[in-house]
Design a protein around this motif. Structure first.
Motif, short mmCIF file in Angstrom:
data_model
loop_
_atom_site.label_atom_id
_atom_site.label_comp_id
_atom_site.label_asym_id
_atom_site.label_seq_id
_atom_site.Cartn_x
_atom_site.Cartn_y
_atom_site.Cartn_z
N GLN A 260 19.21 39.38 42.68
CA GLN A 260 19.96 40.05 41.62
C GLN A 260 19.49 41.50 41.46
O GLN A 260 20.31 42.41 41.26
N ARG A 261 18.17 41.72 41.54
CA ARG A 261 17.65 43.09 41.48
C ARG A 261 18.20 43.92 42.64
O ARG A 261 18.57 45.08 42.46
N LEU A 262 18.25 43.31 43.81
CA LEU A 262 18.79 44.01 44.97
C LEU A 262 20.26 44.35 44.77
O LEU A 262 20.70 45.47 45.08
N ASN A 263 21.03 43.42 44.23
CA ASN A 263 22.45 43.65 44.00
C ASN A 263 22.67 44.77 42.99
O ASN A 263 23.52 45.66 43.19
N ASP A 264 21.89 44.75 41.89
CA ASP A 264 22.03 45.80 40.87
C ASP A 264 21.66 47.17 41.43
O ASP A 264 22.34 48.17 41.15
N LEU B 168 15.78 50.67 48.57
CA LEU B 168 15.96 49.23 48.36
C LEU B 168 14.66 48.45 48.56
O LEU B 168 14.55 47.31 48.11
N SER B 169 13.69 49.06 49.23
CA SER B 169 12.42 48.36 49.46
C SER B 169 11.66 48.12 48.16
O SER B 169 10.67 47.39 48.15
N GLU C 270 22.23 48.12 54.85
CA GLU C 270 20.84 47.91 54.44
C GLU C 270 20.74 46.82 53.38
O GLU C 270 19.82 45.99 53.43
N GLU C 271 21.66 46.83 52.45
CA GLU C 271 21.63 45.81 51.39
C GLU C 271 21.82 44.42 51.98
O GLU C 271 21.13 43.46 51.59
N GLN C 272 22.71 44.30 52.97
CA GLN C 272 22.92 43.00 53.60
C GLN C 272 21.67 42.57 54.38
O GLN C 272 21.28 41.40 54.34
N ASP C 273 21.02 43.54 55.06
CA ASP C 273 19.79 43.22 55.79
C ASP C 273 18.69 42.76 54.85
O ASP C 273 17.98 41.78 55.14
N ASN D 127 23.14 52.57 43.48
CA ASN D 127 23.14 53.57 44.55
C ASN D 127 24.56 53.91 45.00
O ASN D 127 24.88 55.08 45.26
N MET D 128 25.42 52.90 45.09
CA MET D 128 26.79 53.15 45.52
C MET D 128 27.54 54.00 44.50
O MET D 128 28.31 54.91 44.88
#
Length: 464
Positions: A180-184, A252-253, A118-121, A189-190
């Motif tokens: 960057q927000r998505l990466n953090d 992630l949305s 999902e993060e990659q998408d 979550n991980m």
């Protein structure tokens, strides 16, 4: 003394500490069986029950009144069985909890894989959206220069190019900030999922160890061994009280791409609906811009292009190239479907219309909360808590991109990129047919506010 009864002998005086003797029976000497109940008990011995002829003290008939050993509970019949039943119940509860823990652990491990995908998408979607905005921004700036005559004025052209570079830099910074927000958020979550995995693994090991101990001890038949199982039960008490639940991760949305390009309004199309494709439950407005769902099917002519399994209708317009944008009012619909569908041409195909290739956004409203799915493949992509009134659809045939926007708060819902179109595509609109009760959902296509440009449209023949 009764008449005919021999005179009694002189009474023997009672010994000190001895209870008075009962009346003597003729022919019986003192201490006979009939006098056994008044026999004095031995020191420290409980009173004996009535003796049976031929039975010595401590026989099987007196076993129930035998004194228990020191530290041992009364060994009434069925006590070991009661212990086993109690421990077996606890053991069954622990086994059920063990299965639940294993199931949650498997789900957490699966979510780890899913969240990486999902993060990659989302990363690809964000990058694609900003590429779209950059191309639209360049085109918008070129249109402005052309209108102002800057192409023939080197000084003005240079100023506009510098301004364009500033816009491009600002757009890139916004893109990097969102990524960057998505990466953090992905790392957070991980970490939560990994912590949950460790916690669940430890609980599973503890549950397996305790259940093994109880299974062994429940198979024993001696009361002493069953009593020793109490320590295992006490150790399992904390496990029984522990709460088994998956990790709470953030959607992630939340890393929304906010804002919409001003060029979208310029590209907005006056899309109309094709009645020859409408499901019999759909009622089209006179201007063919709105559909309303009815529970009773209309008497409409059959045709190869008509939807018969879904409450769906296609747009009249067919797009083969260029960029196109249209908006749909979804405020009066609880469940709807928007997107594009591959055009079947003249209808020579015998396949059901449901088999056409589609790219879709599916929205479902519960109160003021919206849940979104996309297809293909079918997956949940977003959950929003705000009321939404309009959805914008942007199609770029050249780059194979399809974007869906929340026009109400001006943000991206989802973006498809690298799509391959084998031919013309048409807008698609759908409502959910109710399984029971009544339903009056409706959709309306919004009229463009400005004159459209960059149109490559092939209108389909339609009849009222």
């Amino acid at each position: 003394m009764s008449q005919g009864e021999p005179p009694a002998g002189p009474e023997r005086p009672t010994r000190q500490g001895e209870p008075p003797a009962g009346p003597r029976v003729p022919g019986c000497h003192r201490g006979s069986l009939l006098q056994a109940p008044s026999a004095r008990p031995r020191q420290g011995e409980p009173p004996a029950g009535p003796r049976v002829p031929g039975c010595h003290r401590g026989s099987l008939l007196q076993a129930p009144s035998a004194r228990p050993r020191q530290g041992e509970p009364p060994a009434g019949p069925g006590v070991p069985g009661c212990h086993r039943k109690l421990f077996q119940g606890i053991l069954n509860t622990l086994k059920k909890k063990l299965e639940v823990a294993k199931s949650i652990l498997a789900d957490e491990q699966e979510r780890m894989v899913m969240i990486q995908g999902e993060e990659q998408d989302f990363k690809e979607m964000i990058e694609s959206e900003y590429r779209i905005r950059f191309r639209l921004m360049v085109e918008e700036e070129m249109n402005v220069q052309s209108q102002q005559g800057c192409i023939f004025n080197p000084s003005m052209r240079e100023d506009n190019q510098n301004q364009l570079m500033e816009f491009a830099t600002e757009l890139k910074e916004k893109s990097q900030e969102t990524l960057q927000r998505l990466n953090d958020l992905g790392k957070e979550n991980m970490n939560k999922l990994k912590e949950s995995e460790v916690r669940l693994s430890e609980q599973i090991c503890s549950l397996q160890r305790i259940t093994a101990e109880l299974e062994k001890k429940c198979g024993e038949y001696t009361l002493a061994l069953l009593q020793n199982a109490r320590c295992s039960v006490e150790r399992s008490e904390s496990l029984l009280l522990q709460c088994l639940e998956p990790a709470q991760i953030t959607d992630l949305s939340l890393c929304q791409v906010t804002g919409m390009s001003g060029m979208l309004k310029v590209l907005q199309r006056a899309v109309t609906l094709d009645p020859n494709t409408a499901h019999p439950c759909l009622v089209l407005s006179e201007d063919r811009r709105s559909i309303c769902l009815r529970n009773v099917q209309q008497d409409v002519p059959d045709g190869p292009g008509r939807f018969i399994f879904e409450a769906t209708v296609l747009g009249v317009e067919s797009f083969t190239s260029g960029r196109h944008y249209w908006e749909v009012d979804v405020e009066k619909a609880t469940r709807w479907l928007l997107g594009i569908s591959e055009d079947s041409g003249s209808g020579h195909s015998d396949l059901p219309t449901a088999a056409r290739d589609k790219v879709l956004l599916i929205g479902s409203r519960m109160g003021t909360n919206y849940t979104f799915w996309v297809f293909p493949p079918l997956k949940k992509v977003s959950l929003r808590g705000e009321q939404m009134h309009k959805v914008g659809v942007f199609l770029d045939c050249k780059y194979g991109q399809l974007s869906f926007y929340d026009v109400t708060d001006r943000s991206l819902i989802y973006n498809f990129s690298s799509l391959t179109f084998r031919g013309a595509v048409r807008p698609i609109f759908s409502l959910c047919i109710p399984t029971g009760g009544t339903n009056s959902d409706s959709l309306s296509i919004c009229c463009p506010h400005v004159a459209s440009c960059d149109v490559t449209v092939s209108p389909q023949a339609s009849s009222a």
